[in-house]
Write a protein that holds these residues in place. Structure first.
Motif, short mmCIF file in Angstrom:
data_model
loop_
_atom_site.label_atom_id
_atom_site.label_comp_id
_atom_site.label_asym_id
_atom_site.label_seq_id
_atom_site.Cartn_x
_atom_site.Cartn_y
_atom_site.Cartn_z
N VAL A 1 0.85 -1.18 0.00
CA VAL A 1 0.00 0.00 0.00
C VAL A 1 0.89 1.24 0.00
N PRO A 2 0.78 2.11 -1.02
CA PRO A 2 1.66 3.30 -1.09
C PRO A 2 1.63 4.14 0.18
N ALA A 3 0.45 4.33 0.78
CA ALA A 3 0.38 5.12 2.01
C ALA A 3 1.21 4.49 3.12
N GLY A 4 1.19 3.17 3.18
CA GLY A 4 2.00 2.47 4.17
C GLY A 4 3.48 2.64 3.92
N VAL A 5 3.87 2.65 2.64
CA VAL A 5 5.28 2.87 2.29
C VAL A 5 5.72 4.27 2.70
N LEU A 6 4.87 5.27 2.48
CA LEU A 6 5.20 6.64 2.88
C LEU A 6 5.35 6.74 4.39
N LEU A 7 4.49 6.07 5.12
CA LEU A 7 4.62 6.06 6.57
C LEU A 7 5.92 5.39 6.99
N ALA A 8 6.30 4.31 6.30
CA ALA A 8 7.55 3.64 6.61
C ALA A 8 8.75 4.53 6.32
N LEU A 9 8.67 5.33 5.24
CA LEU A 9 9.75 6.26 4.93
C LEU A 9 9.85 7.36 6.00
N LEU A 10 8.71 7.82 6.50
CA LEU A 10 8.73 8.78 7.60
C LEU A 10 9.37 8.17 8.83
N SER A 11 9.03 6.92 9.11
CA SER A 11 9.64 6.22 10.23
C SER A 11 11.15 6.11 10.03
N ALA A 12 11.58 5.81 8.80
CA ALA A 12 13.01 5.71 8.51
C ALA A 12 13.72 7.03 8.76
N ALA A 13 13.05 8.15 8.45
CA ALA A 13 13.65 9.46 8.70
C ALA A 13 13.86 9.68 10.20
#
Length: 321
Positions: A161-173
């Motif tokens: 899910v793209p929204a989940g990937v964006l959240l994961a990228l925020l977490s990575a930051a």
């Protein structure tokens, strides 16, 4: 010119601490997935309980341990930066991670978070700490971006899910910010007491998350009350109070890229749990994207090892007079 590292702990013990933290963190997402399956508790509320529980446990540990005199007084401004920076970074890291797990699943959420994290760390370490990236590092960053693209664009029917990937990228930051700050403050051995840092960070996280957790629903509604309570205690104790204290202690004495490689234990163990215990389905694109991400992080480690070996050889060469 690089600044020599004076670690607060022996490197061997620091590496062991990081290994334990990585394995423990790999179970946090699985516990969150189980909580989401049997209750209506949301990611912000779960993150609040994780911070609050971790704070209580670490405060108890600090109360009973012998008082330790600091190796050297830490300036107030530096201490404030360490506490606030760690607290905010930790809150973003774990809240966005739990949200990513809820949206796109344990395997993908964890792999993206811990795959993108080293890329952000490598770039940040080059810009902020002067750590050399080199051609190998650039190739690894390119490979990681390729893996992310395959993971997102090649998913089938809601598997990614793209929204989940964006959240994961925020977490990575958030994860990258914590690692870089810990490393920067630990370069002269002055990173502060890891347990105290963790306790303050959890306190900041709990206070900041409380209003949002209340709005989301602080108390879970579930028919499996015992299971949810047990999982909440586990999340607060093992992958939180224990793992973060060990991580902050170990990360202050080990190079940033090395930390990233050891933390590969988290996405690998989380992916295994997702497939074997939670029965999540991994598509071909997910597997290929995951392997590219993990290979990229391993490439960062090899590039760092070569760079460190070259530096040691240069330092060992006699100086002509």
């Amino acid at each position: 010119m690089s600044v020599p590292v004076v670690p607060a702990l022996p490197v061997g013990r620091s590496l062991l601490y990081l290994v334990i933290a990585g394995v423990a963190w790999g179970t946090a997402g699985a516990a969150a997935s189980l909580i989401f399956r049997v209750s209506d508790l949301g990611p912000l509320a779960l993150s609040f309980w994780r911070c609050a529980g971790g704070l209580v446990l670490l405060a108890g540990a600090l109360a009973v341990r012998p008082r330790r005199a600091p190796r050297q007084p830490e300036p107030r401004r530096r201490r404030l930066l360490r506490i606030l920076g760690t607290g905010v970074g930790l809150t973003v890291f774990q809240s966005a991670y739990f949200a990513a797990v809820e949206v796109t699943g344990l395997a993908v959420g964890t792999v993206v978070t811990l795959g993108a994290g080293p890329v952000l760390i490598a770039v940040g370490a080059r810009l902020m700490l002067g750590e050399h990236l080199g051609r190998g590092g650039l190739a690894a960053v390119t490979g990681a971006l390729t893996g992310l693209a395959v993971l997102v664009l090649g998913g089938e029917g809601g598997d990614v899910v793209p929204a989940g990937v964006l959240l994961a990228l925020l977490s990575a930051a958030g994860y990258a910010a914590i690692t870089l700050l810990t490393r920067w403050l630990g370069r002269d051995g002055g990173g502060g007491d890891a347990t105290v840092t963790s306790a303050w960070a959890f306190g900041i996280g709990a206070v900041g998350l409380l209003p949002m957790a209340v709005a989301e629903g602080l108390v879970p509604h579930t028919a499996e009350t015992g299971q949810v309570l047990w999982l909440l205690v586990y999340v607060a104790a093992v992958p939180t109070a224990l793992a973060y204290a060990l991580y902050f202690a170990g990360a202050a004495a080990v190079r940033s890229a090395t930390v990233s490689v050891i933390m590969l234990l988290e996405p690998v163990s989380a992916a295994l749990i997702a497939v074997t215990v939670l029965r999540e389905r991994l598509t071909a694109a997910t597997v290929v994207g995951t392997l590219l991400l993990l290979a990229a992080v391993a490439g960062l480690a090899l590039a760092e090892a070569r760079g460190a070996a070259v530096t040691r050889r240069r330092e060992a060469e006699p100086v002509a007079v």
